[in-house]
Design a protein around this motif. Structure first.
Motif, PDB file in Angstrom:
ATOM      1  N   VAL A   1       0.846  -1.204   0.000  1.00 40.73           N
ATOM      2  CA  VAL A   1       0.000   0.000   0.000  1.00 40.73           C
ATOM      3  C   VAL A   1       0.881   1.254   0.000  1.00 40.73           C
ATOM      4  O   VAL A   1       0.639   2.204  -0.752  1.00 40.73           O
ATOM      5  N   ALA A   2       1.925   1.259   0.843  1.00 42.75           N
ATOM      6  CA  ALA A   2       2.823   2.418   0.927  1.00 42.75           C
ATOM      7  C   ALA A   2       3.567   2.644  -0.387  1.00 42.75           C
ATOM      8  O   ALA A   2       3.652   3.779  -0.874  1.00 42.75           O
ATOM      9  N   PHE A   3       4.101   1.573  -0.970  1.00 44.44           N
ATOM     10  CA  PHE A   3       4.838   1.717  -2.230  1.00 44.44           C
ATOM     11  C   PHE A   3       3.925   2.148  -3.371  1.00 44.44           C
ATOM     12  O   PHE A   3       4.344   2.917  -4.250  1.00 44.44           O
ATOM     13  N   ALA A   4       2.689   1.690  -3.379  1.00 43.15           N
ATOM     14  CA  ALA A   4       1.740   2.129  -4.408  1.00 43.15           C
ATOM     15  C   ALA A   4       1.487   3.630  -4.284  1.00 43.15           C
ATOM     16  O   ALA A   4       1.469   4.352  -5.288  1.00 43.15           O
ATOM     17  N   ALA A   5       1.318   4.110  -3.050  1.00 44.15           N
ATOM     18  CA  ALA A   5       1.093   5.549  -2.834  1.00 44.15           C
ATOM     19  C   ALA A   5       2.328   6.365  -3.203  1.00 44.15           C
ATOM     20  O   ALA A   5       2.222   7.416  -3.853  1.00 44.15           O
ATOM     21  N   ILE A   6       3.499   5.896  -2.816  1.00 38.37           N
ATOM     22  CA  ILE A   6       4.745   6.606  -3.131  1.00 38.37           C
ATOM     23  C   ILE A   6       4.913   6.717  -4.639  1.00 38.37           C
ATOM     24  O   ILE A   6       5.285   7.773  -5.166  1.00 38.37           O
TER      25      ILE A   6
ATOM     26  N   LEU B   1      18.920  18.851 -13.093  1.00 43.20           N
ATOM     27  CA  LEU B   1      17.514  18.640 -12.738  1.00 43.20           C
ATOM     28  C   LEU B   1      16.864  17.636 -13.688  1.00 43.20           C
ATOM     29  O   LEU B   1      16.044  16.811 -13.273  1.00 43.20           O
ATOM     30  N   TRP B   2      17.262  17.693 -14.950  1.00 44.14           N
ATOM     31  CA  TRP B   2      16.726  16.748 -15.933  1.00 44.14           C
ATOM     32  C   TRP B   2      17.203  15.332 -15.625  1.00 44.14           C
ATOM     33  O   TRP B   2      16.446  14.364 -15.734  1.00 44.14           O
ATOM     34  N   LYS B   3      18.475  15.186 -15.217  1.00 38.26           N
ATOM     35  CA  LYS B   3      18.990  13.876 -14.812  1.00 38.26           C
ATOM     36  C   LYS B   3      18.248  13.367 -13.578  1.00 38.26           C
ATOM     37  O   LYS B   3      17.910  12.182 -13.484  1.00 38.26           O
ATOM     38  N   LEU B   4      17.983  14.261 -12.638  1.00 37.74           N
ATOM     39  CA  LEU B   4      17.233  13.884 -11.445  1.00 37.74           C
ATOM     40  C   LEU B   4      15.851  13.364 -11.825  1.00 37.74           C
ATOM     41  O   LEU B   4      15.365  12.385 -11.241  1.00 37.74           O
ATOM     42  N   THR B   5      15.246  13.975 -12.824  1.00 38.92           N
ATOM     43  CA  THR B   5      13.946  13.521 -13.306  1.00 38.92           C
ATOM     44  C   THR B   5      14.035  12.080 -13.802  1.00 38.92           C
ATOM     45  O   THR B   5      13.177  11.249 -13.494  1.00 38.92           O
ATOM     46  N   GLY B   6      15.083  11.774 -14.549  1.00 37.24           N
ATOM     47  CA  GLY B   6      15.292  10.400 -15.023  1.00 37.24           C
ATOM     48  C   GLY B   6      15.457   9.423 -13.870  1.00 37.24           C
ATOM     49  O   GLY B   6      14.890   8.327 -13.872  1.00 37.24           O
ATOM     50  N   PHE B   7      16.234   9.816 -12.866  1.00 37.64           N
ATOM     51  CA  PHE B   7      16.427   8.949 -11.702  1.00 37.64           C
ATOM     52  C   PHE B   7      15.140   8.786 -10.892  1.00 37.64           C
ATOM     53  O   PHE B   7      14.890   7.717 -10.328  1.00 37.64           O
ATOM     54  N   LEU B   8      14.317   9.827 -10.849  1.00 36.88           N
ATOM     55  CA  LEU B   8      13.032   9.708 -10.149  1.00 36.88           C
ATOM     56  C   LEU B   8      12.101   8.725 -10.868  1.00 36.88           C
ATOM     57  O   LEU B   8      11.363   7.979 -10.215  1.00 36.88           O
ATOM     58  N   TYR B   9      12.134   8.719 -12.189  1.00 40.63           N
ATOM     59  CA  TYR B   9      11.345   7.730 -12.929  1.00 40.63           C
ATOM     60  C   TYR B   9      11.840   6.310 -12.608  1.00 40.63           C
ATOM     61  O   TYR B   9      11.034   5.391 -12.425  1.00 40.63           O
ATOM     62  N   ILE B  10      13.135   6.135 -12.534  1.00 36.45           N
ATOM     63  CA  ILE B  10      13.681   4.816 -12.190  1.00 36.45           C
ATOM     64  C   ILE B  10      13.326   4.456 -10.749  1.00 36.45           C
ATOM     65  O   ILE B  10      13.013   3.305 -10.440  1.00 36.45           O
ATOM     66  N   PHE B  11      13.324   5.448  -9.852  1.00 34.75           N
ATOM     67  CA  PHE B  11      12.872   5.223  -8.480  1.00 34.75           C
ATOM     68  C   PHE B  11      11.421   4.735  -8.473  1.00 34.75           C
ATOM     69  O   PHE B  11      11.062   3.814  -7.731  1.00 34.75           O
ATOM     70  N   CYS B  12      10.584   5.346  -9.316  1.00 33.99           N
ATOM     71  CA  CYS B  12       9.181   4.911  -9.427  1.00 33.99           C
ATOM     72  C   CYS B  12       9.104   3.477  -9.946  1.00 33.99           C
ATOM     73  O   CYS B  12       8.235   2.705  -9.521  1.00 33.99           O
ATOM     74  N   SER B  13       9.993   3.117 -10.841  1.00 29.60           N
ATOM     75  CA  SER B  13      10.034   1.744 -11.338  1.00 29.60           C
ATOM     76  C   SER B  13      10.328   0.771 -10.195  1.00 29.60           C
ATOM     77  O   SER B  13       9.701  -0.290 -10.086  1.00 29.60           O
ATOM     78  N   ILE B  14      11.251   1.152  -9.326  1.00 30.05           N
ATOM     79  CA  ILE B  14      11.600   0.298  -8.179  1.00 30.05           C
ATOM     80  C   ILE B  14      10.441   0.209  -7.197  1.00 30.05           C
ATOM     81  O   ILE B  14      10.063  -0.888  -6.756  1.00 30.05           O
ATOM     82  N   THR B  15       9.854   1.349  -6.835  1.00 31.94           N
ATOM     83  CA  THR B  15       8.750   1.324  -5.871  1.00 31.94           C
ATOM     84  C   THR B  15       7.533   0.589  -6.439  1.00 31.94           C
ATOM     85  O   THR B  15       6.861  -0.138  -5.713  1.00 31.94           O
ATOM     86  N   GLN B  16       7.286   0.763  -7.726  1.00 32.53           N
ATOM     87  CA  GLN B  16       6.181   0.030  -8.346  1.00 32.53           C
ATOM     88  C   GLN B  16       6.494  -1.461  -8.372  1.00 32.53           C
ATOM     89  O   GLN B  16       5.615  -2.292  -8.156  1.00 32.53           O
ATOM     90  N   GLY B  17       7.729  -1.816  -8.614  1.00 31.05           N
ATOM     91  CA  GLY B  17       8.130  -3.225  -8.580  1.00 31.05           C
ATOM     92  C   GLY B  17       7.932  -3.841  -7.205  1.00 31.05           C
ATOM     93  O   GLY B  17       7.584  -5.017  -7.076  1.00 31.05           O
ATOM     94  N   LEU B  18       8.124  -3.045  -6.176  1.00 31.77           N
ATOM     95  CA  LEU B  18       7.936  -3.551  -4.814  1.00 31.77           C
ATOM     96  C   LEU B  18       6.465  -3.798  -4.474  1.00 31.77           C
ATOM     97  O   LEU B  18       6.163  -4.516  -3.519  1.00 31.77           O
ATOM     98  N   THR B  19       5.544  -3.250  -5.264  1.00 29.11           N
ATOM     99  CA  THR B  19       4.130  -3.564  -5.028  1.00 29.11           C
ATOM    100  C   THR B  19       3.825  -5.019  -5.400  1.00 29.11           C
ATOM    101  O   THR B  19       2.800  -5.552  -4.993  1.00 29.11           O
ATOM    102  N   LEU B  20       4.731  -5.646  -6.149  1.00 28.19           N
ATOM    103  CA  LEU B  20       4.540  -7.044  -6.517  1.00 28.19           C
ATOM    104  C   LEU B  20       4.727  -7.973  -5.319  1.00 28.19           C
ATOM    105  O   LEU B  20       4.451  -9.167  -5.407  1.00 28.19           O
ATOM    106  N   LEU B  21       5.170  -7.402  -4.192  1.00 26.68           N
ATOM    107  CA  LEU B  21       5.253  -8.168  -2.944  1.00 26.68           C
ATOM    108  C   LEU B  21       3.894  -8.671  -2.478  1.00 26.68           C
ATOM    109  O   LEU B  21       3.822  -9.475  -1.549  1.00 26.68           O
ATOM    110  N   ILE B  22       2.853  -8.223  -3.097  1.00 28.27           N
ATOM    111  CA  ILE B  22       1.511  -8.646  -2.702  1.00 28.27           C
ATOM    112  C   ILE B  22       1.378 -10.169  -2.759  1.00 28.27           C
ATOM    113  O   ILE B  22       0.617 -10.757  -1.999  1.00 28.27           O
ATOM    114  N   LEU B  23       2.157 -10.812  -3.629  1.00 30.09           N
ATOM    115  CA  LEU B  23       2.120 -12.274  -3.717  1.00 30.09           C
ATOM    116  C   LEU B  23       2.709 -12.941  -2.473  1.00 30.09           C
ATOM    117  O   LEU B  23       2.455 -14.118  -2.224  1.00 30.09           O
TER     118      LEU B  23
END
Length: 192
Positions: free
Chosen positions: A92-97, A122-144
């Motif tokens: 739930v937390a990772f989905a919200a983040i 700042l543009w590079k930071l934007t790219g890293f934030l998207y990758i951070f979102c990829s990681i946090t979204q991947g952690l929502t797969l812990l639901i299994l």
């Protein structure tokens, strides 16, 4: 020169928008995991029971203005006081983040060509934030691995299989991980 800025943001903007839509659809609905019914007793019984991080799918009695009662199979909140184990709370937390950070990052990606304080860092930071979102979204797969999947007390053990299966929301979550990563990769490989 300004036109090149627009061309540089279009691919990550499309990938980020797709990732955000898939993230919301995958997590906010009640069809992330499902349990198949062992044996259908009645023609009205559903073949499977579905759950998501925030909602479950169940039969709900509704009434028309004329007083006729009918039943709908729809997403409903979990009952008050539902016990959530640490993995379920993490999902739930990772989905919200993901939605919060991804939404802000997506908004910045859209606004970047119009901002005067845009920089390479700042543009590079934007790219890293998207990758951070990829990681946090991947952690929502812990639901299994959560009690929602491994030890679901909403189900009768005699009626449903003990093993849960990823439903269409789970698949959308996997695809959104790819799109978040793609958006970050497109930005980091094309620093304006």
């Amino acid at each position: 020169m300004r036109w090149q800025c627009f061309v540089g943001i279009i691919p990550p903007l499309i990938a980020g928008s797709a990732a955000m839509i898939l993230t919301v659809l995958g997590n906010a609905r009640c069809q992330t995991i499902s349990f198949k019914r062992i044996e259908t007793v009645d023609i009205d019984d559903t073949a499977e029971r579905k759950f998501g991080p925030f909602y479950t799918r169940d039969w709900v009695a509704r009434q028309t203005p004329t007083g006729t009662t009918f039943y709908r199979y729809e997403c409903v909140n979990y009952p008050e006081g539902t016990h959530r184990d640490s993995k379920w709370k993490a999902v739930v937390a990772f989905a919200a983040i993901t939605v919060i950070v991804g939404g802000i990052t997506l908004f910045y990606t859209f606004m970047a060509p119009f901002l005067s304080f845009r920089s390479v860092h700042l543009w590079k930071l934007t790219g890293f934030l998207y990758i951070f979102c990829s990681i946090t979204q991947g952690l929502t797969l812990l639901i299994l691995e959560s009690d929602l999947c491994k030890n679901n007390y909403f189900l009768s053990a005699a009626q449903y299989e003990s093993e849960c299966h990823g439903d269409w929301g789970f698949v959308l979550n996997i695809v959104s991980v790819v799109f978040w990563f793609l958006a970050g990769g497109l930005i980091l490989t094309n620093v304006v």
